[in-house]
Design an enzyme around this catalytic site. Structure first.
Site, short mmCIF file in Angstrom:
data_model
loop_
_atom_site.label_atom_id
_atom_site.label_comp_id
_atom_site.label_asym_id
_atom_site.label_seq_id
_atom_site.Cartn_x
_atom_site.Cartn_y
_atom_site.Cartn_z
CE LYS A 269 -3.72 2.99 3.26
NZ LYS A 269 -4.07 2.82 3.74
CG ASP A 274 -5.35 8.06 4.84
OD1 ASP A 274 -5.94 8.86 3.90
OD2 ASP A 274 -5.59 6.52 5.68
CE LYS A 281 -6.71 8.85 8.25
NZ LYS A 281 -7.34 7.16 8.78
CG ASP A 292 -2.22 4.93 4.97
OD1 ASP A 292 -2.31 3.76 5.98
OD2 ASP A 292 -3.13 4.74 4.81
CG ASP A 351 -10.22 7.61 6.74
OD1 ASP A 351 -8.90 7.37 5.77
OD2 ASP A 351 -10.10 7.46 7.97
CD GLU A 353 -6.40 5.47 2.51
OE1 GLU A 353 -8.16 5.69 3.23
OE2 GLU A 353 -5.46 5.30 2.74
NE ARG A 355 -11.34 -0.24 3.05
CZ ARG A 355 -12.00 -1.51 4.17
NH1 ARG A 355 -13.08 -1.54 4.54
NH2 ARG A 355 -11.36 -0.34 5.48
N1 BES Z 1 -4.37 4.41 6.80
C1 BES Z 1 -5.65 4.31 7.87
C2 BES Z 1 -5.48 2.93 8.51
C3 BES Z 1 -4.87 2.99 9.70
C4 BES Z 1 -4.74 3.76 11.12
C5 BES Z 1 -3.46 3.25 9.42
C6 BES Z 1 -4.43 3.96 11.98
C7 BES Z 1 -2.80 3.01 10.43
C8 BES Z 1 -2.96 3.50 12.12
C9 BES Z 1 -7.17 3.27 6.95
O1 BES Z 1 -6.31 3.94 5.32
C10 BES Z 1 -8.22 4.18 7.66
O2 BES Z 1 -8.27 5.04 7.57
N2 BES Z 1 -9.19 2.85 7.64
C11 BES Z 1 -10.35 3.39 7.89
C12 BES Z 1 -11.10 2.44 7.74
C13 BES Z 1 -12.92 3.33 8.19
C14 BES Z 1 -12.99 4.25 7.55
C15 BES Z 1 -13.05 1.84 7.51
C16 BES Z 1 -9.94 2.42 9.53
O3 BES Z 1 -9.16 2.32 10.01
O4 BES Z 1 -10.90 3.15 9.91
ZN ZN Z 2 -4.83 4.81 5.17
ZN ZN Z 3 -7.96 5.88 5.17
#
Ligand code: BES
Ligand code: ZN
Ligand code: ZN
Length: 499
Positions: A269, A274, A281, A292, A351, A353, A355
């Site tokens: 990834k 992000d 966020k 990220d 967020d 993103e 995937r």
């Molecule tokens: N990059 C984040 C995941 C992440 C969170 C990595 C904390 C490292 C530390 C990812 O893109 C994300 O924001 N995922 C969301 C998914 C949700 C919106 C379904 C999440 O984990 O909150």
């Molecule tokens: Zn992310």
């Molecule tokens: Zn994200």
């Protein structure tokens, strides 16, 4: 830093610092420490007794020799191997951590040379070669410092110039282990540098440039936004649409000389920042989001090691890089995008993103017809909730592949835990108006993300590693420093070498 294997007696080795193990409060007759103690007229025993040294794990003692020995100082590491409940911390990991600690002590002492007495290490459950590799990794990783942006750090590089590892014998397998350790640590440090570089500099184009700088025989092609459009990667393009920095698709490949044992595709990834996009966020969650692209950093680090270790397998590394930003042109919750494989995705949360970028990277990888696909991604905050900061999540559709990855991880002292891809949860990803939506229900976010990726696998053998926790350290650890850790670089190198 120069490494050397030597069959020398610790009491006659000249070095600024010599590292020796002690498995209890009493020195065994004829052991390295016993012999040094005799040359120091019993003062090692005296100091250990006075300071109530028990030889427990994490216990260490620094003793200055005041010229009674050719070495200036002795670092004694406790090695009672007591943490038996935690299976991931095996005896080899103790050794790696001890070596990491030694590198940090060497820095405080401004030591230019270090000798590590592997012969003093109690038995073991690992071979001398494995021990050598762990020491090299521990020292190089423990000595790591990210200095590009700090004048003070640049002016104070790590003082260690030479390291001797004292072994019973020196043979070809030992030299090979030394080389493996160096390649694994260098690959990990490269991944750390890429993660630690702030997002203002580490853009998708820059990430492509970094990959292009890979040593031969790695071949690299970086696709531009125009070419990505031509390939109809609508899912990747959607993530990058809000940013001033265009996305890139990076393809690195390695082909061995002679017969290849098979082919592996690694996907990392590569979201260089992000922000969450329009589903923005909160500020505190954004602070570490330059991390990220840690999955991308891992595969670039692995490819560097592959270039120097020449495994007999074909390896592809693929990164769909983009910056996830809110703006007038950004994707909005409710938008529907079309991925490279023709599937339509309803984007309900911008967020989620990672995937979306991975979906197109997976389709690209499938075209190379690899035997196995492994993607590695800082994918879900939910993985931190499930497994904490120091453990990666593992999912997939092939038990043999996942078992091999778990074995490699255990050998490398990297924690990973398998989560089930529960089929019933897939219905949460059903969209009433598109083929799939990018978020599931309230619970099991890590598994939901895994199930989303599975929709783009088309039956290929595949494993997914969620490194949201371990890719970043919030504090210094035995051989890690605050910031990017390069987690999983070593595991993947080991997996490739054993494929
Ligand atoms: N990059 C984040 C995941 C992440 C969170 C990595 C904390 C490292 C530390 C990812 O893109 C994300 O924001 N995922 C969301 C998914 C949700 C919106 C379904 C999440 O984990 O909150
Ligand atoms: Zn992310
Ligand atoms: Zn994200």
């Amino acid at each position: 830093m120069e490494f050397e294997l030597a069959k020398a007696k610790p009491e006659s080795v000249k070095a600024s610092l010599i590292v020796v193990a002690a498995s209890g409060p009493k020195l065994k007759k004829g052991s390295s420490l016993d012999r040094m103690d005799r040359q120091m007229k019993g003062s090692i025993r005296k100091i250990l007794k006075r300071e109530d040294f028990k030889g427990k794990d994490d216990e260490s003692k620094l003793i200055h020799t005041h010229q009674a020995l050719p070495a200036h100082a002795i670092l004694i590491l406790g090695t009672s191997f007591e943490r038996k409940g935690d299976l991931a911390i095996n005896t080899l990991e103790y050794l790696r951590r001890g070596a990491g600690q030694a590198a940090k002590v060497a820095k405080q002492l401004k030591a230019r040379s270090l000798a590590f007495d592997l012969t003093s290490w109690p038995p073991k459950g690992f071979s001398e070669s494995e021990g050598i590799q762990a020491i090299v990794e521990g020292i190089l990783l423990g000595a790591y410092h990210f200095s590009i942006y700090s004048k003070e750090a640049r002016e104070k590089p790590h003082p260690l110039k030479s390291v001797q590892i004292l072994t019973g014998r020196v043979q070809a397998a030992h030299r090979k282990a030394l080389k493996r350790g160096q390649a694994a640590a260098d690959g990990t440090c490269l991944a750390r540098d890429l993660v630690n570089t702030p997002a203002c500099d580490m853009t998708p184009v820059r990430l492509g440039k970094q990959a292009s700088g890979s040593p031969s025989p790695i071949q690299v092609k970086v696709y531009t936004k125009k070419e990505i459009e031509k390939m109809k990667m609508g899912s990747l393009l959607a993530v990058g649409r809000g940013s001033e920095h265009p996305p890139t698709l990076i393809h690195m490949s390695y082909r061995p000389k002679g017969r290849s044992r098979g082919s592996i595709a690694l996907i990392g990834k590569g979201v260089t920042f992000d922000s969450g996009g329009i589903s923005l966020k909160p500020p505190s969650s954004m602070e570490t989001m330059k991390d990220d692209m840690a999955g991308a950093a891992v595969v670039i680090g692995v490819m560097q090691a592959v270039a120097s270790l020449h495994p007999q397998v074909t390896v592809h590394a693929i990164v769909a890089a983009a910056e996830n930003m809110p703006s007038g042109s950004a994707i909005k919750p409710g938008d529907i995008v079309k991925a490279m494989n023709g599937k339509t995705i309803e984007v309900l949360n911008t967020d989620a993103e990672g995937r979306l970028t991975l979906a197109d990277a997976l389709s690209f990888a499938l075209k190379k017809k690899p035997d196995v696909i492994i993607d590695i991604a800082t994918l879900t905050g939910a993985c931190l909730v499930a497994l904490g900061e120091r453990c990666s999540g593992l999912m997939g559709n092939d038990n043999r592949l996942m078992l091999a990855l778990r074995k490699s991880a255990e050998k490398c002292g990297e924690r990973i835990w398998q989560l089930p891809l529960i089929e019933e949860y897939s219905k949460d990803l059903k969209s009433p108006i598109a083929d799939i939506k990018n978020v599931g229900g309230r619970w099991g976010g890590t598994i939901e993300a895994g199930l989303f990726l599975k929709e783009f696998i088309d039956g290929a053998r595949w494993a997914h590693i969620d490194i949201a926790g371990p890719s970043w350290a919030n504090k210094d650890l035995p051989y890690e420093t605050k910031g990017g850790t390069g987690a999983m670089v070593r595991t993947l190198i080991d997996f490739i070498l054993n494929y």
